[in-house]
Design an enzyme around this catalytic site. Structure first.
Site, PDB file in Angstrom:
ATOM      1  N   HIS A  70      -2.576  23.805 -36.750  1.00  0.00           N
ATOM      2  CA  HIS A  70      -2.199  25.224 -36.845  1.00  0.00           C
ATOM      3  C   HIS A  70      -3.356  26.154 -36.507  1.00  0.00           C
ATOM      4  O   HIS A  70      -3.145  27.337 -36.300  1.00  0.00           O
ATOM      5  CB  HIS A  70      -1.674  25.560 -38.238  1.00  0.00           C
ATOM      6  CG  HIS A  70      -0.245  25.152 -38.443  1.00  0.00           C
ATOM      7  ND1 HIS A  70       0.129  23.861 -38.672  1.00  0.00           N
ATOM      8  CD2 HIS A  70       0.899  25.873 -38.420  1.00  0.00           C
ATOM      9  CE1 HIS A  70       1.454  23.799 -38.794  1.00  0.00           C
ATOM     10  NE2 HIS A  70       1.939  25.010 -38.645  1.00  0.00           N
ATOM     11  N   GLU A 115       8.288  26.774 -26.785  1.00  0.00           N
ATOM     12  CA  GLU A 115       7.167  27.587 -26.297  1.00  0.00           C
ATOM     13  C   GLU A 115       7.111  27.690 -24.778  1.00  0.00           C
ATOM     14  O   GLU A 115       6.778  28.741 -24.237  1.00  0.00           O
ATOM     15  CB  GLU A 115       5.842  27.045 -26.838  1.00  0.00           C
ATOM     16  CG  GLU A 115       5.625  27.283 -28.325  1.00  0.00           C
ATOM     17  CD  GLU A 115       6.413  26.338 -29.210  1.00  0.00           C
ATOM     18  OE1 GLU A 115       6.949  25.334 -28.683  1.00  0.00           O
ATOM     19  OE2 GLU A 115       6.505  26.579 -30.421  1.00  0.00           O
TER      20      GLU A 115
HETATM   21  C1  LIG Z   1       5.382  23.623 -31.406  1.00  0.00           C
HETATM   22  C2  LIG Z   1       5.608  24.325 -32.679  1.00  0.00           C
HETATM   23  N1  LIG Z   1       6.207  25.528 -32.659  1.00  0.00           N
HETATM   24  C3  LIG Z   1       6.441  26.179 -33.813  1.00  0.00           C
HETATM   25  C4  LIG Z   1       6.087  25.627 -35.001  1.00  0.00           C
HETATM   26  C5  LIG Z   1       6.366  26.351 -36.310  1.00  0.00           C
HETATM   27  N2  LIG Z   1       7.453  25.655 -36.985  1.00  0.00           N
HETATM   28  C6  LIG Z   1       7.199  24.714 -37.930  1.00  0.00           C
HETATM   29  S1  LIG Z   1       8.586  23.992 -38.462  1.00  0.00           S
HETATM   30  C7  LIG Z   1       9.560  24.936 -37.493  1.00  0.00           C
HETATM   31  C8  LIG Z   1      11.049  24.768 -37.524  1.00  0.00           C
HETATM   32  C9  LIG Z   1      11.446  23.407 -37.136  1.00  0.00           C
HETATM   33  O1  LIG Z   1      12.802  23.225 -37.319  1.00  0.00           O
HETATM   34  P1  LIG Z   1      13.422  21.786 -37.261  1.00  0.00           P
HETATM   35  O2  LIG Z   1      12.862  21.042 -36.101  1.00  0.00           O
HETATM   36  O3  LIG Z   1      14.901  21.932 -37.310  1.00  0.00           O
HETATM   37  O4  LIG Z   1      12.873  21.058 -38.548  1.00  0.00           O
HETATM   38  P2  LIG Z   1      13.119  21.425 -40.084  1.00  0.00           P
HETATM   39  O5  LIG Z   1      11.977  22.301 -40.482  1.00  0.00           O
HETATM   40  O6  LIG Z   1      14.435  22.109 -40.186  1.00  0.00           O
HETATM   41  O7  LIG Z   1      13.088  20.131 -40.796  1.00  0.00           O
HETATM   42  C10 LIG Z   1       8.797  25.791 -36.730  1.00  0.00           C
HETATM   43  C11 LIG Z   1       9.339  26.753 -35.755  1.00  0.00           C
HETATM   44  C12 LIG Z   1       5.429  24.390 -34.985  1.00  0.00           C
HETATM   45  N3  LIG Z   1       4.987  23.804 -36.101  1.00  0.00           N
HETATM   46  N4  LIG Z   1       5.240  23.749 -33.821  1.00  0.00           N
END
Ligand SMILES: Cc1ncc(C[n+]2csc(CCOP(=O)(O)OP(=O)(O)O)c2C)c(N)n1
Lengths: 331, 320
Positions: free
Chosen positions: A131, A62
Site C-alpha cells: 500500500h 486500474e
Molecule cells: C489493485 C488494487 N486496487 C485497489 C485496491 C483497494 N482494494 C482493496 S480490497 C478492494 C475490494 C476488493 O473487492 P473483492 O475483490 O470483491 O474482494 P472482497 O474485499 O469483497 O473480499 C479494493 C478496491 C487494492 N488493494 N488493490
C-alpha cells in the site's frame, strides 16, 4: 483565511473546477460511494453535489481507469482519475507511461491529453509495502508527465486546480500522512492557482538548504526551527511542490546562497528523486558547495508493517538535524 | 462421498476461524492494540474451510487481503499468524507483513497479496511449476468478485486454460467489493460464466454450505490432476462485516446482513450434524471450547512475544 485539511482542500479544488468547466469529470474506485464515509475525504459528497455522470465509481480496474483518462482526454474531456494507492500505479502504468506520457509526442504535437491522476502516497498508514511505495521518481523519469507532490492544503488546492487546467498529463501525489493537518487555504472568492513547476521557499535561511516535498517538508521545518534555536544554524527550507518540471532556478539560487544541501524524501534512497537534485546541483553549482550533499531518504527496503520496523525507515527531523550538523561541522 | 469425520473437521476449522476473527474485532475495538487495517472473512468461513480442508498438504494456496480463514484452514499455526497481525518478531513473517500479506510456506500458503487480482497470475506460475515437475499438486487461488474485473484475472484464466494447468480459481463472491455491490461493478450475474470465454469449466457453488464447497473443490482437484485443466468455482457468500474494521457499513443494508446471518455457515453445518446424529450438543460445546482456547493461546503467544528490533527492518530484502 479558511482552515482546511488536505483532503478538504483537494475537494474544494475539485468542486471549483467541476463548476467552472463541464469537461471535468472524476473516475476511480470509491470516488462516489466509499467505504471511507468521512467528510475529510477528498471526494466526499461529490456524487450528490454533481451527478453519477460526472462522478464515476469504477470497478477495481486500474488499467481501465488510466486508459479511460487517456481516451477521454484526447476527445476533449478533462478527466481527474484516482488510483487508490501509489503501488497500484504499476497496474495503471502501461496507460500512464506508454500512452499518456508519449501520445502527444507521437502525434507530432497535434493531440492533447489534459488528464490528472490523483494517487495516495507518503510514509504510510500501517498497511505495509503493497500500500505504500513512493514511486514519484518513476513517474518523473517519464518525459511527457508532470509530477506534483504538495505539502500544504493551500498548495494542494492551488496545484490541483492548475493541474486540471493543464493540457498535459499530471500525476498528483497526495501524502496520506498530511490528511488531517489543517492549514490556511484561499476560498472561492480568489482565483487560487499555484503554478506547476515553481518551488516555494517555506523558510528563509543562510547556512544550509533543505529540499523536500510532501510530509518531509514539515519535518524539515521542524528541524530548521530546532537548529536555529539550539545551534544558531539558519536552514532554508525549499518545498519543490513539483518534481517535473523541476524548478532548477529556485534550487540553484538557494544552494548558491547557502553553500550546503540536504535533500529529504520518503521514497527509497537509491534512484530516488533526491539523486536527481544532487546531480543537478553538482553539475550546475559545484563551486558554491562548501560541503558534500546529503540525502536523507527512506532506507532501501520495502515498507515493513510492524510499527518499530516501519518507524525505523522514515526520514524525520532528527535525521535531518544530524545531516545538517555534519555539513556545518557541528559534530 | 464426504465422511462424517470430514464434516466434523470442517466445523472445527470454521469455528477456529470465527473465534480467531471475533477476537480481532474485539481487539481492534479496544483501540491501539492492532496497527493498520483489520480485514476479516466473518460469514465466509465455509469457503475457507471447505476449500482448504479439501486440499492435500502439498497443494498450494494463493490468498488475498481477506486471508485469515484461508491460512488457518490450510493449517497455519494460529500463534504465529496472530503474532504477525500484531507485528511481533515471532510472527509468520517477522513483522514484515502484518495482517495483509501473510505467507506461510510451511503449509504451502505461498503467497498472500493485497494487490487486488495480483495473486491470480501467480497461481498460473505455481500450477505451471507443478505440471512441469510432474508433481500431483494443485494450486488454489482465492479472490473476490471485484478482482474478477482486473485484467490480471482475464489474462491468467486464458493462459491457465490454454496450458491445461492444475489450478482452481476460487472467486469468493461476498456480494460486495469495497462499497460497490456486485451489480454495480459487473453486468454478469455469475462470475463463473466467464470461464466459458476461456474454454474452461466454471461452477456456481453455495458458499455458505461447507460440504458443498468441499465437494466442489474435491471434484475440481480431481479434474486438475487428471490433466483436464483449470476450474473456476464461484462461491456465493456474504461479507458480514465492513470492508475492514474501520468501515461503518453505511452502504450495506442491515436487512441484507441479517438475512445472511440467518444462513450462518457454522450454524447450518452444526444443525445438520446434530440432526444427523453425528454430533451431540456436548461435543459441540467441547469443540467451541477448544476453538476459544486455541485463540486465547494464540493471543497470549503473540502478546508475550517481543517487538522486532528496529534494525531488523534491514533484513530479508535479499537472500543471504
Ligand atoms: C489493485 C488494487 N486496487 C485497489 C485496491 C483497494 N482494494 C482493496 S480490497 C478492494 C475490494 C476488493 O473487492 P473483492 O475483490 O470483491 O474482494 P472482497 O474485499 O469483497 O473480499 C479494493 C478496491 C487494492 N488493494 N488493490
Amino acid at each position: 483565511m479558511q482552515q482546511l485539511t488536505f483532503g478538504e482542500a483537494v475537494r474544494q479544488a475539485l468542486v471549483e473546477e467541476m463548476r467552472r468547466d463541464p469537461a471535468v469529470f472524476l473516475a476511480g474506485e470509491g470516488v462516489g460511494v466509499s467505504i471511507h464515509d468521512n467528510p475529510k475525504a477528498p471526494t466526499y459528497g461529490l456524487l450528490q453535489m454533481f451527478s453519477p455522470e460526472r462522478v464515476k465509481d469504477t470497478p477495481v480496474s486500474e488499467a481501465a481507469i488510466a486508459g479511460l483518462a487517456v481516451g477521454a482526454a484526447v476527445m476533449g474531456l478533462r478527466p481527474v482519475v484516482e488510483i487508490m494507492f501509489s503501488p497500484f500505479l504499476t497496474i495503471a502504468s502501461d496507460q500512464i507511461v506508454n500512452h499518456a506520457a508519449k501520445l502527444r509526442y507521437l502525434s507530432g504535437g497535434k493531440s492533447r491529453f489534459p488528464l490528472v491522476v490523483r494517487v495516495k502516497a507518503g510514509s504510510g498508514a500501517g498497511a505495509g509495502c503493497q500500500h505504500i511505495h513512493n514511486l514519484e521518481a518513476w513517474m518523473a523519469h517519464c518525459p511527457g508527465l508532470k509530477v506534483v507532490f504538495p505539502s500544504t492544503p493551500g498548495d494542494a488546492k492551488g496545484l490541483l486546480k492548475t493541474a486540471i487546467r493543464d493540457d498535459n498529463p499530471v500525476i498528483f501525489f497526495e501524502d496520506m500522512v498530511l490528511g488531517l493537518v489543517p492549514g490556511p487555504v484561499p476560498g472561492e472568492e480568489v482565483e487560487h492557482l499555484v503554478p506547476i513547476g515553481k518551488a516555494d521557499v517555506k523558510r528563509l535561511g543562510r547556512d544550509v538548504t533543505i529540499v523536500a516535498w510532501g510530509r518531509p517538508v514539515l519535518e524539515a521545518l521542524k528541524a530548521a526551527e530546532q537548529l536555529a534555536a539550539e545551534n544558531g544554524v539558519e536552514a532554508e527550507v525549499l518545498d519543490l511542490r513539483t518534481l517535473a518540471p523541476l524548478d532548477r532556478d529556485a534550487l540553484l539560487r538557494s544552494v548558491r546562497k547557502t553553500g550546503r544541501l540536504v535533500v529529504v524524501h520518503d521514497a527509497n534512497k537509491t534512484g530516488g528523486f533526491g539523486a536527481e537534485i544532487a546531480a543537478t546541483v553538482a553539475e550546475e553549482a559545484f563551486p558554491s558547495l562548501k560541503a558534500p550533499i546529503r540525502r536523507v531518504a527512506a532506507l532501501d527496503i520495502p515498507v515493513p508493517f510492524s510499527p518499530p520496523l516501519a518507524q525505523y525507515g522514515i526520514p524525520d527531523a532528527a535525521r535531518i538535524i544530524t545531516a545538517v550538523k555534519e555539513l556545518v561541522n557541528l559534530h | 462421498m464426504i465422511t462424517s469425520t470430514k464434516k466434523i473437521d470442517l466445523l472445527e476449522s470454521m469455528l477456529l476461524v470465527r473465534r480467531f476473527e471475533e477476537k480481532l474485532t474485539e481487539m481492534s475495538r479496544a483501540g491501539e492494540r492492532i496497527a493498520g487495517m483489520v480485514i476479516l472473512c466473518t460469514g465466509q468461513e465455509a469457503v475457507a474451510a471447505g476449500v482448504c480442508r479439501a486440499l492435500e498438504p502439498e497443494d498450494v494456496i494463493i490468498s488475498n487481503h481477506r486471508s485469515h480463514g484461508h491460512l488457518l484452514a490450510k493449517g497455519a499455526p494460529p500463534g504465529p499468524v496472530m503474532a504477525e497481525i500484531l507485528g511481533r518478531r515471532t510472527g509468520c513473517n517477522k513483522g514484515k507483513s502484518g495482517t495483509l500479506h501473510i505467507a506461510v510456506p510451511e503449509v504451502n500458503a505461498l503467497c498472500t497479496t493485497t494487490v487486488v487480482g495480483g495473486g491470480i497470475p501467480i497461481a498460473v506460475g505455481t500450477a505451471f511449476a507443478a505440471q512441469y515437475q510432474r508433481r500431483p499438486v494443485v494450486t488454489t487461488c482465492f479472490f473476490g468478485d471485484g478482482a474478477a474485473d482486473e485484467g490480471s484475472f482475464h489474462e491468467a484464466l486464458n493462459l491457465a486454460a490454454l496450458w491445461h494447468l492444475p489450478v482452481i480459481f476460487v472467486c469468493e463472491n461476498n456480494a460486495w467489493a469495497g462499497a460497490q455491490r456486485h451489480e454495480e461493478h459487473t453486468l454478469v450475474q455469475d462470475i463463473a460464466t466467464r470461464a466459458l470465454g476461456y474454454g474452461m469449466t466454471g461452477h456456481v457453488v453455495d458458499g455458505n454450505d461447507a460440504v458443498a464447497v468441499y465437494e466442489a473443490t474435491r471434484e475440481a482437484r480431481r479434474r486438475c490432476l487428471e490433466g483436464k485443466g483449470p476450474v473456476l468455482l464461484e462461491m456465493k457468500t456474504y461479507r458480514w462485516r465492513g470492508h475492514s474494521e474501520f468501515d461503518r457499513q453505511l452502504y450495506q443494508p442491515k436487512e441484507e446482513i441479517a438475512a445472511w446471518m440467518e444462513r450462518c455457515p457454522i450454524k447450518l453445518l452444526q444443525e445438520a450434524l446434530l440432526a444427523e446424529g453425528v454430533l451431540t450438543y456436548a461435543v459441540v460445546a467441547e469443540m467451541e471450547d477448544r476453538a476459544r482456547r486455541t485463540v486465547e493461546e494464540a493471543v497470549a503467544f503473540a502478546m508475550n512475544s517481543p517487538w522486532p528490533e528496529p534494525e531488523e527492518a534491514l533484513e530479508n530484502v535479499f537472500c543471504d
